[in-house]
Design a protein around this motif. Structure first.
Motif, PDB file in Angstrom:
ATOM      1  N   VAL A  42       0.842  -1.193   0.000  1.00 34.77           N
ATOM      2  CA  VAL A  42       0.000   0.000   0.000  1.00 34.77           C
ATOM      3  C   VAL A  42       0.881   1.248   0.000  1.00 34.77           C
ATOM      4  O   VAL A  42       1.921   1.277   0.658  1.00 34.77           O
ATOM      5  CB  VAL A  42      -0.997  -0.009   1.190  1.00 34.77           C
ATOM      6  N   ILE A  43       0.466   2.225  -0.798  1.00 32.30           N
ATOM      7  CA  ILE A  43       1.118   3.527  -0.791  1.00 32.30           C
ATOM      8  C   ILE A  43       0.320   4.390   0.169  1.00 32.30           C
ATOM      9  O   ILE A  43      -0.892   4.577  -0.015  1.00 32.30           O
ATOM     10  CB  ILE A  43       1.110   4.163  -2.197  1.00 32.30           C
ATOM     11  N   VAL A  44       0.983   4.881   1.215  1.00 35.75           N
ATOM     12  CA  VAL A  44       0.362   5.825   2.137  1.00 35.75           C
ATOM     13  C   VAL A  44       1.004   7.173   1.828  1.00 35.75           C
ATOM     14  O   VAL A  44       2.220   7.318   1.951  1.00 35.75           O
ATOM     15  CB  VAL A  44       0.614   5.433   3.613  1.00 35.75           C
ATOM     16  N   TYR A  45       0.192   8.115   1.375  1.00 36.96           N
ATOM     17  CA  TYR A  45       0.771   9.425   1.095  1.00 36.96           C
ATOM     18  C   TYR A  45       0.095  10.481   1.957  1.00 36.96           C
ATOM     19  O   TYR A  45      -1.105  10.443   2.190  1.00 36.96           O
ATOM     20  CB  TYR A  45       0.758   9.740  -0.402  1.00 36.96           C
ATOM     21  N   LEU A  74      -0.538  -2.705  -5.647  1.00 34.00           N
ATOM     22  CA  LEU A  74      -0.420  -1.555  -4.744  1.00 34.00           C
ATOM     23  C   LEU A  74      -1.744  -0.819  -4.611  1.00 34.00           C
ATOM     24  O   LEU A  74      -2.338  -0.410  -5.603  1.00 34.00           O
ATOM     25  CB  LEU A  74       0.625  -0.574  -5.288  1.00 34.00           C
ATOM     26  N   ASP A  75      -2.198  -0.651  -3.369  1.00 36.46           N
ATOM     27  CA  ASP A  75      -3.358   0.170  -3.076  1.00 36.46           C
ATOM     28  C   ASP A  75      -2.854   1.551  -2.657  1.00 36.46           C
ATOM     29  O   ASP A  75      -1.673   1.711  -2.352  1.00 36.46           O
ATOM     30  CB  ASP A  75      -4.184  -0.459  -1.958  1.00 36.46           C
ATOM     31  N   ILE A  76      -3.739   2.546  -2.627  1.00 38.96           N
ATOM     32  CA  ILE A  76      -3.347   3.918  -2.305  1.00 38.96           C
ATOM     33  C   ILE A  76      -4.254   4.461  -1.216  1.00 38.96           C
ATOM     34  O   ILE A  76      -5.480   4.353  -1.304  1.00 38.96           O
ATOM     35  CB  ILE A  76      -3.478   4.834  -3.551  1.00 38.96           C
ATOM     36  N   VAL A  77      -3.631   5.072  -0.190  1.00 37.92           N
ATOM     37  CA  VAL A  77      -4.378   5.749   0.870  1.00 37.92           C
ATOM     38  C   VAL A  77      -3.746   7.123   1.069  1.00 37.92           C
ATOM     39  O   VAL A  77      -2.550   7.222   1.352  1.00 37.92           O
ATOM     40  CB  VAL A  77      -4.335   4.954   2.197  1.00 37.92           C
ATOM     41  N   GLY A  78      -4.549   8.178   0.909  1.00 34.37           N
ATOM     42  CA  GLY A  78      -4.086   9.544   1.148  1.00 34.37           C
ATOM     43  C   GLY A  78      -4.532   9.997   2.527  1.00 34.37           C
ATOM     44  O   GLY A  78      -5.692   9.817   2.896  1.00 34.37           O
ATOM     45  N   VAL A  79      -3.610  10.585   3.307  1.00 39.64           N
ATOM     46  CA  VAL A  79      -3.893  11.025   4.672  1.00 39.64           C
ATOM     47  C   VAL A  79      -3.714  12.544   4.758  1.00 39.64           C
ATOM     48  O   VAL A  79      -2.664  13.058   4.362  1.00 39.64           O
ATOM     49  CB  VAL A  79      -2.930  10.362   5.688  1.00 39.64           C
ATOM     50  N   SER A  80      -4.733  13.233   5.277  1.00 38.33           N
ATOM     51  CA  SER A  80      -4.619  14.668   5.521  1.00 38.33           C
ATOM     52  C   SER A  80      -5.388  15.005   6.792  1.00 38.33           C
ATOM     53  O   SER A  80      -6.200  14.211   7.262  1.00 38.33           O
ATOM     54  CB  SER A  80      -5.180  15.472   4.346  1.00 38.33           C
ATOM     55  N   GLY A 127       3.651  22.157  10.076  1.00 36.27           N
ATOM     56  CA  GLY A 127       2.525  21.698   9.271  1.00 36.27           C
ATOM     57  C   GLY A 127       2.772  20.321   8.716  1.00 36.27           C
ATOM     58  O   GLY A 127       3.709  19.627   9.120  1.00 36.27           O
ATOM     59  N   VAL A 128       1.926  19.928   7.771  1.00 41.60           N
ATOM     60  CA  VAL A 128       2.045  18.620   7.133  1.00 41.60           C
ATOM     61  C   VAL A 128       3.194  18.669   6.126  1.00 41.60           C
ATOM     62  O   VAL A 128       3.269  19.576   5.302  1.00 41.60           O
ATOM     63  CB  VAL A 128       0.738  18.212   6.433  1.00 41.60           C
ATOM     64  N   ILE A 129       4.088  17.704   6.226  1.00 38.55           N
ATOM     65  CA  ILE A 129       5.221  17.564   5.319  1.00 38.55           C
ATOM     66  C   ILE A 129       4.790  16.564   4.252  1.00 38.55           C
ATOM     67  O   ILE A 129       4.512  15.403   4.564  1.00 38.55           O
ATOM     68  CB  ILE A 129       6.470  17.064   6.084  1.00 38.55           C
ATOM     69  N   ARG A 130       4.692  17.013   2.994  1.00 38.69           N
ATOM     70  CA  ARG A 130       4.227  16.138   1.915  1.00 38.69           C
ATOM     71  C   ARG A 130       5.178  14.941   1.828  1.00 38.69           C
ATOM     72  O   ARG A 130       6.363  15.104   1.562  1.00 38.69           O
ATOM     73  CB  ARG A 130       4.193  16.908   0.600  1.00 38.69           C
ATOM     74  N   SER A 131       4.660  13.755   2.086  1.00 38.02           N
ATOM     75  CA  SER A 131       5.486  12.550   2.200  1.00 38.02           C
ATOM     76  C   SER A 131       4.757  11.358   1.598  1.00 38.02           C
ATOM     77  O   SER A 131       3.525  11.324   1.577  1.00 38.02           O
ATOM     78  CB  SER A 131       5.767  12.244   3.674  1.00 38.02           C
ATOM     79  N   THR A 132       5.537  10.383   1.148  1.00 37.65           N
ATOM     80  CA  THR A 132       4.958   9.165   0.582  1.00 37.65           C
ATOM     81  C   THR A 132       5.704   7.954   1.110  1.00 37.65           C
ATOM     82  O   THR A 132       6.929   7.960   1.189  1.00 37.65           O
ATOM     83  CB  THR A 132       5.037   9.194  -0.964  1.00 37.65           C
ATOM     84  N   PHE A 133       4.940   6.926   1.460  1.00 39.52           N
ATOM     85  CA  PHE A 133       5.503   5.688   1.994  1.00 39.52           C
ATOM     86  C   PHE A 133       4.952   4.512   1.213  1.00 39.52           C
ATOM     87  O   PHE A 133       3.764   4.489   0.901  1.00 39.52           O
ATOM     88  CB  PHE A 133       5.117   5.527   3.473  1.00 39.52           C
ATOM     89  N   VAL A 134       5.805   3.560   0.903  1.00 41.04           N
ATOM     90  CA  VAL A 134       5.354   2.296   0.346  1.00 41.04           C
ATOM     91  C   VAL A 134       5.491   1.288   1.472  1.00 41.04           C
ATOM     92  O   VAL A 134       6.577   1.113   2.028  1.00 41.04           O
ATOM     93  CB  VAL A 134       6.189   1.873  -0.887  1.00 41.04           C
ATOM     94  N   ILE A 135       4.368   0.667   1.827  1.00 39.01           N
ATOM     95  CA  ILE A 135       4.323  -0.306   2.926  1.00 39.01           C
ATOM     96  C   ILE A 135       4.219  -1.690   2.292  1.00 39.01           C
ATOM     97  O   ILE A 135       3.379  -1.915   1.422  1.00 39.01           O
ATOM     98  CB  ILE A 135       3.095  -0.058   3.839  1.00 39.01           C
ATOM     99  N   ASP A 136       5.071  -2.612   2.742  1.00 40.58           N
ATOM    100  CA  ASP A 136       5.064  -3.948   2.135  1.00 40.58           C
ATOM    101  C   ASP A 136       3.910  -4.797   2.678  1.00 40.58           C
ATOM    102  O   ASP A 136       3.153  -4.361   3.562  1.00 40.58           O
ATOM    103  CB  ASP A 136       6.429  -4.631   2.283  1.00 40.58           C
ATOM    104  N   ALA A 137       3.768  -5.993   2.138  1.00 40.89           N
ATOM    105  CA  ALA A 137       2.638  -6.858   2.472  1.00 40.89           C
ATOM    106  C   ALA A 137       2.631  -7.290   3.941  1.00 40.89           C
ATOM    107  O   ALA A 137       1.601  -7.695   4.471  1.00 40.89           O
ATOM    108  CB  ALA A 137       2.644  -8.095   1.565  1.00 40.89           C
TER     109      ALA A 137
END
Length: 164
Positions: A42-45, A74-80, A127-137
């Motif tokens: 999953v991509i958590v951004y 890969l699934d995608i989840v955006g967090v804000s 504030g929020v730091i624009r970041s992206t993570f790839v989380i393994d299975a």
């Protein structure tokens, strides 16, 4: 003189670290848990604010790439920190087909090191730091990227992952 902003510098995640678990409401108010993605990557951004130009570019780019990313597992989840209602408006206005979750108290953003001091137009702000993570299975951080640019980021991520 001490700089209080550096005293609160966020902890940064690195490849191999366990990804902080979370359960947050999506744009419809339904709970989304990181643990529900076990067995898939999953991509958590993390992004600062829905309905702003940079965040819109990034969300639209992720939506455009979602099919190809899903085929690659890969699934995608955006967090804000936006409230659920704003996420709903964002999704509808931009035709987004990715999961967006609300973290109003910024606990998850902080756990991922994506909330803290940053430079904005030459000034130091918190504030929020624009970041992206790839989380393994298995729920571990595979990739962690901080201070990413909204424009071109999804294309770079796809290249880094060897997709498309």
């Amino acid at each position: 003189m001490t700089d209080s902003a550096t005293d609160t510098a966020p902890v940064r995640l690195s490849p191999g670290d366990p990804a902080p678990e979370f359960t947050l409401p999506d744009a419809d108010g339904n709970p989304v848990s990181l643990s529900s993605y076990r067995g898939r990557r999953v991509i958590v951004y993390c992004y600062p604010a829905a309905l702003t130009p940079g965040c819109t570019t990034q969300a639209v780019d992720f939506t455009a790439a979602a099919g190809e990313l899903a085929e690659a597992g890969l699934d995608i989840v955006g967090v804000s920190p936006d409230p659920v209602e704003k996420l709903q408006r964002f999704r509808e206005k931009e035709g987004l087909r990715i999961t967006l979750v609300s973290d109003p108290d910024k606990a998850v953003l902080s756990a991922y090191g994506a909330y803290g001091p940053k430079k904005l137009y030459g000034k130091e702000v918190v504030g929020v730091i624009r970041s992206t993570f790839v989380i393994d299975a298995e729920g571990r951080v595979e990739k962690a990227a901080y201070n990413v640019k909204a424009t071109g980021h999804v294309a770079k991520l796809r290249r880094d992952l060897g997709i498309g």
